[in-house]
Design a protein around this motif. Sequence first.
Motif, PDB file in Angstrom:
ATOM      1  N   LYS A 127      -6.803  -7.021   0.380  1.00 24.34           N
ATOM      2  CA  LYS A 127      -6.738  -6.523   1.755  1.00 24.34           C
ATOM      3  C   LYS A 127      -6.340  -7.660   2.685  1.00 24.34           C
ATOM      4  O   LYS A 127      -6.999  -8.681   2.763  1.00 24.34           O
ATOM      5  CB  LYS A 127      -8.073  -5.918   2.153  1.00 24.34           C
ATOM      6  CG  LYS A 127      -8.493  -4.804   1.202  1.00 24.34           C
ATOM      7  CD  LYS A 127      -9.387  -3.770   1.841  1.00 24.34           C
ATOM      8  CE  LYS A 127      -9.726  -2.704   0.799  1.00 24.34           C
ATOM      9  NZ  LYS A 127     -10.223  -1.460   1.355  1.00 24.34           N
ATOM     10  N   THR A 128      -5.221  -7.468   3.374  1.00 21.66           N
ATOM     11  CA  THR A 128      -4.644  -8.527   4.203  1.00 21.66           C
ATOM     12  C   THR A 128      -4.043  -7.906   5.454  1.00 21.66           C
ATOM     13  O   THR A 128      -4.399  -6.788   5.831  1.00 21.66           O
ATOM     14  CB  THR A 128      -3.618  -9.339   3.383  1.00 21.66           C
ATOM     15  OG1 THR A 128      -3.116 -10.412   4.166  1.00 21.66           O
ATOM     16  CG2 THR A 128      -2.481  -8.484   2.865  1.00 21.66           C
TER      17      THR A 128
ATOM     18  N   GLU B  81      -0.726  -5.589  -2.217  1.00 24.91           N
ATOM     19  CA  GLU B  81      -0.976  -6.251  -0.940  1.00 24.91           C
ATOM     20  C   GLU B  81      -1.168  -5.163   0.116  1.00 24.91           C
ATOM     21  O   GLU B  81      -0.210  -4.648   0.679  1.00 24.91           O
ATOM     22  CB  GLU B  81       0.201  -7.160  -0.579  1.00 24.91           C
ATOM     23  CG  GLU B  81       0.371  -8.336  -1.524  1.00 24.91           C
ATOM     24  CD  GLU B  81       1.612  -9.147  -1.211  1.00 24.91           C
ATOM     25  OE1 GLU B  81       1.492 -10.333  -0.863  1.00 24.91           O
ATOM     26  OE2 GLU B  81       2.721  -8.597  -1.323  1.00 24.91           O
ATOM     27  N   ASN B  82      -2.401  -4.803   0.347  1.00 24.86           N
ATOM     28  CA  ASN B  82      -2.710  -3.761   1.328  1.00 24.86           C
ATOM     29  C   ASN B  82      -2.835  -4.403   2.705  1.00 24.86           C
ATOM     30  O   ASN B  82      -3.883  -4.925   3.062  1.00 24.86           O
ATOM     31  CB  ASN B  82      -4.000  -3.037   0.945  1.00 24.86           C
ATOM     32  CG  ASN B  82      -4.348  -1.928   1.930  1.00 24.86           C
ATOM     33  OD1 ASN B  82      -3.630  -1.691   2.900  1.00 24.86           O
ATOM     34  ND2 ASN B  82      -5.454  -1.243   1.691  1.00 24.86           N
TER      35      ASN B  82
ATOM     36  N   ASP C   2       0.818  -1.216   0.000  1.00 24.08           N
ATOM     37  CA  ASP C   2       0.000   0.000   0.000  1.00 24.08           C
ATOM     38  C   ASP C   2       0.852   1.266   0.000  1.00 24.08           C
ATOM     39  O   ASP C   2       0.494   2.267  -0.607  1.00 24.08           O
ATOM     40  CB  ASP C   2      -0.942  -0.002   1.215  1.00 24.08           C
ATOM     41  CG  ASP C   2      -0.236  -0.407   2.504  1.00 24.08           C
ATOM     42  OD1 ASP C   2       0.297   0.476   3.202  1.00 24.08           O
ATOM     43  OD2 ASP C   2      -0.219  -1.602   2.801  1.00 24.08           O
ATOM     44  N   GLY C   3       2.025   1.207   0.664  1.00 24.59           N
ATOM     45  CA  GLY C   3       2.886   2.382   0.708  1.00 24.59           C
ATOM     46  C   GLY C   3       3.400   2.795  -0.657  1.00 24.59           C
ATOM     47  O   GLY C   3       3.642   3.978  -0.911  1.00 24.59           O
TER      48      GLY C   3
ATOM     49  N   GLU D 129     -10.977   5.555   0.190  1.00 22.60           N
ATOM     50  CA  GLU D 129     -11.377   4.348   0.901  1.00 22.60           C
ATOM     51  C   GLU D 129     -10.615   3.130   0.407  1.00 22.60           C
ATOM     52  O   GLU D 129     -10.163   2.303   1.189  1.00 22.60           O
ATOM     53  CB  GLU D 129     -12.883   4.118   0.738  1.00 22.60           C
ATOM     54  CG  GLU D 129     -13.427   2.933   1.515  1.00 22.60           C
ATOM     55  CD  GLU D 129     -13.369   3.138   3.022  1.00 22.60           C
ATOM     56  OE1 GLU D 129     -13.312   2.128   3.755  1.00 22.60           O
ATOM     57  OE2 GLU D 129     -13.366   4.304   3.469  1.00 22.60           O
ATOM     58  N   ASN D 130     -10.468   3.024  -0.932  1.00 25.47           N
ATOM     59  CA  ASN D 130      -9.847   1.845  -1.529  1.00 25.47           C
ATOM     60  C   ASN D 130      -8.766   2.242  -2.522  1.00 25.47           C
ATOM     61  O   ASN D 130      -8.992   3.103  -3.382  1.00 25.47           O
ATOM     62  CB  ASN D 130     -10.900   0.997  -2.249  1.00 25.47           C
ATOM     63  CG  ASN D 130     -12.010   0.552  -1.325  1.00 25.47           C
ATOM     64  OD1 ASN D 130     -11.769  -0.103  -0.312  1.00 25.47           O
ATOM     65  ND2 ASN D 130     -13.243   0.928  -1.661  1.00 25.47           N
ATOM     66  N   ILE D 131      -7.616   1.601  -2.422  1.00 20.46           N
ATOM     67  CA  ILE D 131      -6.539   1.847  -3.380  1.00 20.46           C
ATOM     68  C   ILE D 131      -6.965   1.440  -4.785  1.00 20.46           C
ATOM     69  O   ILE D 131      -6.565   2.053  -5.777  1.00 20.46           O
ATOM     70  CB  ILE D 131      -5.267   1.100  -2.929  1.00 20.46           C
ATOM     71  CG1 ILE D 131      -4.683   1.797  -1.690  1.00 20.46           C
ATOM     72  CG2 ILE D 131      -4.236   1.023  -4.052  1.00 20.46           C
ATOM     73  CD1 ILE D 131      -3.593   1.031  -0.992  1.00 20.46           C
ATOM     74  N   ALA D 132      -7.803   0.408  -4.884  1.00 21.70           N
ATOM     75  CA  ALA D 132      -8.279  -0.053  -6.196  1.00 21.70           C
ATOM     76  C   ALA D 132      -9.016   1.035  -6.962  1.00 21.70           C
ATOM     77  O   ALA D 132      -9.082   0.997  -8.195  1.00 21.70           O
ATOM     78  CB  ALA D 132      -9.182  -1.274  -6.023  1.00 21.70           C
TER      79      ALA D 132
END
Length: 327
Positions: A243-244, A179-180, A152-153, A196-199
Amino acid sequence: MSKSTSISSFSSEKLKSMLHDMMLIRKFEETLKKLYQQGKIHGTMHLCIGQEATAVGACVPLTKEDKITSTHRGHGHSIAKGTDVKKMMAELLGKESGYCKGKGGSMHIADLDVGNLGANGIVAAGLPLGTGAALTSKMKDLGYVVLCFFGDGATNEGAFHEALNLASVWDLPVIFFCENNLYGMSGSVKEMTNIENIADRGAAYGIPGVIVDGNNIIEVVESTTKAVERARSGKGPTLIEAKTYRWEGHSRSDARKYRTRDEEKEWKKQRDPISLFKERLIAENVLTEEEFNELDKKVQTQMDEAIEFAENSQDPSLETLTTDIYA
């Protein structure tokens, strides 16, 4: 784990193989942690315990010819793509029989023979490398696709946006797999990203943005399979956000002050990807408790053999001190 995603399209052998690979990653990481504490591994490590389903699930749809690019948290990606755990262990112990002859360590493992283009210590660096490999595939009509792992970073780095834009414009055969794990090196992703979502960022580049439960391996496999088929058919890239959660700190020096121990316990108890998959396979009569125990013995044997191989390998000689380096 949601039961809405069917496992009927997979053979029992394949399902057990997926579970084995997840267990092997977990055992490998736990073994490294112990060896580090014993002073046998130097430097640092970024463990992926808790994220086994993303690594294995994303690599299931790939062929040996397909490529991956990895990250500093890349041991799981390497194992999932077929990299030899003996040579990985040797590399981490600084031995000459390792993938980088003992000079690269944890963050530089690569195995071109199985399509693993390598891990990287620079956040987001795998994105342009993966995009470049996809460009090669398209220009030379080589037919392989590239799956680019990142965290995510990395999505706040310029390389992320440049790679997605270029891949979209040229319809390159690449899957961008985020891999968030909810946290960067020192804080929550919510503190660093105002969406809200990187996607959702896929929309800015005209490509699909898909959100999956990164601890549900079947969901990861199915979403990645669709993205691989799209890329292979010439329709261009997909951005997948899985999301993990990472159980350990960012690195071995991270005290994890940015999250609570209760939160960690909840994820381990309720969302362990290996336990969830095991329970599902048993519930659907694919696996027995005895077979699971046999798998556990098998991966322990693999670890014992990897340690023995590494410890019996030669240290790099002084004569090789200045070889295989840029300067």
